[in-house]
Structures are given as structure tokens and as C-alpha cells.
Motif scaffolding. Sequence first.
Motif, short mmCIF file in Angstrom:
data_model
loop_
_atom_site.label_atom_id
_atom_site.label_comp_id
_atom_site.label_asym_id
_atom_site.label_seq_id
_atom_site.Cartn_x
_atom_site.Cartn_y
_atom_site.Cartn_z
N ILE A 145 -8.87 -5.27 -13.50
CA ILE A 145 -9.29 -3.89 -13.30
C ILE A 145 -10.37 -3.88 -12.23
N ILE A 146 -10.18 -3.07 -11.20
CA ILE A 146 -11.18 -2.99 -10.13
C ILE A 146 -11.46 -1.54 -9.79
N ASP A 147 -12.60 -1.33 -9.16
CA ASP A 147 -12.95 -0.02 -8.64
C ASP A 147 -12.51 0.02 -7.18
N CYS A 148 -11.52 0.87 -6.89
CA CYS A 148 -10.93 0.93 -5.56
C CYS A 148 -11.67 1.86 -4.60
N GLY A 149 -12.82 2.37 -5.02
CA GLY A 149 -13.56 3.26 -4.14
C GLY A 149 -12.97 4.65 -4.12
N ASP A 150 -13.26 5.41 -3.08
CA ASP A 150 -12.82 6.79 -2.96
C ASP A 150 -11.81 6.96 -1.84
N ILE A 151 -10.93 7.95 -2.01
CA ILE A 151 -10.07 8.39 -0.92
C ILE A 151 -10.92 9.27 0.00
N PRO A 152 -10.96 9.00 1.30
CA PRO A 152 -11.77 9.83 2.20
C PRO A 152 -11.07 11.15 2.51
N ILE A 153 -11.22 12.11 1.62
CA ILE A 153 -10.44 13.35 1.68
C ILE A 153 -11.17 14.40 2.52
N SER A 154 -10.41 15.08 3.36
CA SER A 154 -10.99 16.11 4.20
C SER A 154 -11.44 17.30 3.36
N PRO A 155 -12.68 17.79 3.56
CA PRO A 155 -13.12 19.03 2.90
C PRO A 155 -12.86 20.26 3.77
N MET A 156 -12.19 20.06 4.90
CA MET A 156 -12.01 21.14 5.88
C MET A 156 -10.63 21.77 5.83
N ASP A 157 -9.62 21.00 5.41
CA ASP A 157 -8.24 21.45 5.52
C ASP A 157 -7.47 20.97 4.29
N ASN A 158 -7.08 21.90 3.42
CA ASN A 158 -6.42 21.50 2.19
C ASN A 158 -5.04 20.92 2.43
N ALA A 159 -4.36 21.33 3.49
CA ALA A 159 -3.06 20.74 3.80
C ALA A 159 -3.22 19.26 4.15
N VAL A 160 -4.25 18.96 4.92
CA VAL A 160 -4.53 17.56 5.24
C VAL A 160 -4.96 16.81 3.98
N ALA A 161 -5.77 17.46 3.15
CA ALA A 161 -6.27 16.81 1.95
C ALA A 161 -5.14 16.40 1.01
N ILE A 162 -4.19 17.29 0.78
CA ILE A 162 -3.09 16.95 -0.13
C ILE A 162 -2.22 15.85 0.47
N ALA A 163 -2.07 15.85 1.78
CA ALA A 163 -1.31 14.77 2.42
C ALA A 163 -2.04 13.44 2.28
N GLN A 164 -3.36 13.46 2.43
CA GLN A 164 -4.14 12.23 2.29
C GLN A 164 -4.03 11.68 0.87
N MET A 165 -4.20 12.55 -0.12
CA MET A 165 -4.15 12.09 -1.51
C MET A 165 -2.77 11.56 -1.86
N THR A 166 -1.71 12.27 -1.44
CA THR A 166 -0.36 11.81 -1.73
C THR A 166 -0.10 10.44 -1.12
N ALA A 167 -0.50 10.27 0.14
CA ALA A 167 -0.29 8.99 0.82
C ALA A 167 -1.08 7.87 0.15
N ALA A 168 -2.31 8.16 -0.24
CA ALA A 168 -3.15 7.13 -0.87
C ALA A 168 -2.58 6.71 -2.22
N PHE A 169 -2.23 7.69 -3.07
CA PHE A 169 -1.67 7.35 -4.38
C PHE A 169 -0.36 6.58 -4.23
N THR A 170 0.46 6.98 -3.27
CA THR A 170 1.75 6.32 -3.08
C THR A 170 1.57 4.88 -2.63
N GLU A 171 0.68 4.67 -1.67
CA GLU A 171 0.46 3.32 -1.16
C GLU A 171 -0.08 2.40 -2.25
N LEU A 172 -1.07 2.87 -2.98
CA LEU A 172 -1.67 2.03 -4.03
C LEU A 172 -0.68 1.78 -5.16
#
Length: 422
Positions: A145-172
Motif C-alpha cells: 500500500i502506497i500513497d500515490c500523491g495527488d492528480i494535478p487537476i486543473s481548477p480552471m476548466d472542468n472539461a480538462v479536469a474530468i479528462a485528467q482524472m479519467t486518464a489518471a485513474f485509467t493509467e493507474l
Amino acid sequence: MRRVRLGSGLFVFFSQQATMKSLFLRLPLLLLLPATAVHACGAHADHEQEWSPEQLAELERKWGFEWGFSGIGSFAHLKHVKCLTTPGELFDIGIIGAPFDTATSYRPGARFGPRAIRQASSRQTSFRGFNPRANINPYQNWATIIDCGDIPISPMDNAVAIAQMTAAFTELGHRGTASPLLRKPKLITLGGDHSLALPALRALKEIYGKPLRVLHFDAHLDTWHPEKYPSAWPSDQSHFNHGSMFWLAGNEGLLANASAGPSVHAGLRTRLSGDGWDDFDDDTRQNWVRLSADDIDEIGTSGIVKAILESFATPSGEGEEAAPVYLSVDIDVLDPAFAPGTGTPEPGGWTTRELIRILRGIESLDIVGADAVEVAPAYQGAGEETALAAAQVVYEILSSMVKKGMQDMGRTVRPGERHDEL
């Protein structure tokens, strides 16, 4: 330049313009240094020390321990790795932060939730992590069990944010595992607002190749049609919010509700739209089971657990394996007396003890991913009660994941040990 010998091979160099007075002003400091240190200042060291495994082990023994109040703020003092930039790092369960809150409908601030939950977990340590109800220490068991840190999510654009989170969860989620007996790694997300469940479900649908069922602890339905938020300025992007992500997930085919057993809400006490039951009717059409916060007064924690397990015991299809389960815990399922630090508090919720006891009762479910969301520390008290509750929720989920893994591997707890009875 002149060279003055001070003894034991130590030389001091100074320019011709320097006075003897300036030299002797520096001597007390120079004489405090070992010759090797002064030598290294003027030239490269002769060699670098090579450390043996025994010496490194001794350093770890002497200096590796951390008290609850010391150390860098990773979750439960776990090893911290930026997993998204370290593709070779393998783990079985990863703690990942999603500091995102620009899809909230009331109070923002959950972007600071991951940091607050980590700090509140400081008293969780591997040396004192044994969970008596589960009969295991999740931090000293088969799972890495490790702490993987944070996803660097944009606070400016929700479309970008959801894409970032989806890509991060998928890759991990596509990573290999540290244990050869586990097929896929599991992620527990520290939120952030609740909208992060949508990208998490998108990723899990791709990873497992099938829709999921959801166990959702919350004061609110979160299956609202986006148009239930009235606006004269509609937009497609506004559909992505922390009250409609399960409606979107159902429409995208991410949930097994349409063709299999239901998903479950637990702890509901929300107000509804309009002047009738339309929201519940919409929710029923999406094949959700609703357990209200008040139900606990009638049937107790054991009754809530029984209702959840019976709902998930429904076959997912003739001859098919049961759909994997995503566990989503909005901290506002707790009464504001116990968790005031949240975005949409609702009076009349469960106690922290009741929620923990219910979580302990559902450890038999095949949880493939989970979250603890909506911790907004700006609204909590100085005692960190909301973040502490969330940190305990994560600990209970970790314990259940590790224990379930032991059972799936053909390993069981010692006979005669007491199990938590509800």
C-alpha cells in the motif's frame, strides 16, 4: 596566494591582500571542522563511502521511526511515490488524491480535502495499525500500500479536469501489481468533491470490461437530472457536477443497474425538487435501492448491513460473475455534529460510530475501487473531526480490502478469533 599549515595536513589558502588579522578571525571556525571536511571544500572528496546492507539497516533502525506527529504528511506515514510520473512503481492498493471542487453546488473547499485527510491520518502507523475487528494490520500484510500523491487537476476548466482524472485513474488501474496473486491494483481516492466518481467509474469500466455496481453513502441522491438545477444559461459542461455524476454514469452505461442487480444509496435525508416524489421516481427508474438515514432508528446498523448485502446478492446475470462494486463515501452521510466540514451539510445524519460499524459489516463485497469525498476542512473545527472521520473511513476500507484479499487467496484468519458481529 599564500598557504598556511595548521597541522594534521590542514592548509588554509588566502590571498596576498588578506591580512593576518582576517585569517585569525576565521581560524576558530576552521578549527572546528574536521580536516576531511575542509579538504572537501577546496577539492573533490577522494571517494564516496559505500554503504553495506547492514549499515543501511542500522541507519533505518536508528532513524527510520516516525511518531504520529512527525514526518512528511503522507497517508498513515505510507511510502510516498508520485505514481503518475513513476510508471515502474508497483502497488496493490494506492491512495490517490483528487484535489478538485469546481463542480460543487454550494460550499467549495474540498480541493483541500486530500491534504486534510492525510494530516488527520497521522496517528495511523504500521507499527500500531492492527485492526481488532478484522484481525489484521492492513499495513503489515500481503498488500503493498502506497500513497500515490495527488492528480494535478486543473481548477480552471472542468472539461480538462474530468479528462485528467479519467486518464489518471485509467493509467493507474492498468498497472501491474506488487502481489502476483492480485489481478489488478485497487485505488482509494481522497476527494475532492463527489463528481470525481464519474471519471473513476469510466476508468473502472474500461479496466474491468463491464459495468459496475455502486454502494453510495450520502445524504443526497446524486442521480439528479442536470436540468433539476434551473438555469437560464444551460450548457453541456454544467451537467458534470457533484449531484448528477451517477445520472451521467447510468446514461453512459457505466453502471450495471440497467441489466443486473441494483446499486444502493445509504444514509439519505435529502430534500427533493418541486412538490412531489419525482426525484425518487427518477432514481427508481435507474434501479437504485434507497436506505434513508432514519431507517437506522428502526432496523439498527445490523439491519442496514443486511439490506445492503441482500441488494448486492442479487445475481448480475444468468451464469455471469457478480459485477464489481465501487464504494463511494460522501462524508456528509454523517450528521454535521460529527462532520461539519463539508460542502452540503444536512442535519439528521448518522454518527461516525454507526457509519464505521456499517462499513465493517460489508467487508465481503468485491470492492474494486473506493473514495472518501467532500471533506472541506475550512468548515470543520480545530479538532479536525471531519477529516478524522474520513481518515478512519479509509482505514476501514483498507482493512476490508486486505482481509478480502486474504480470503480470496485461500488464507483465512486464525480459527476461534472473534469477528465483529452486527
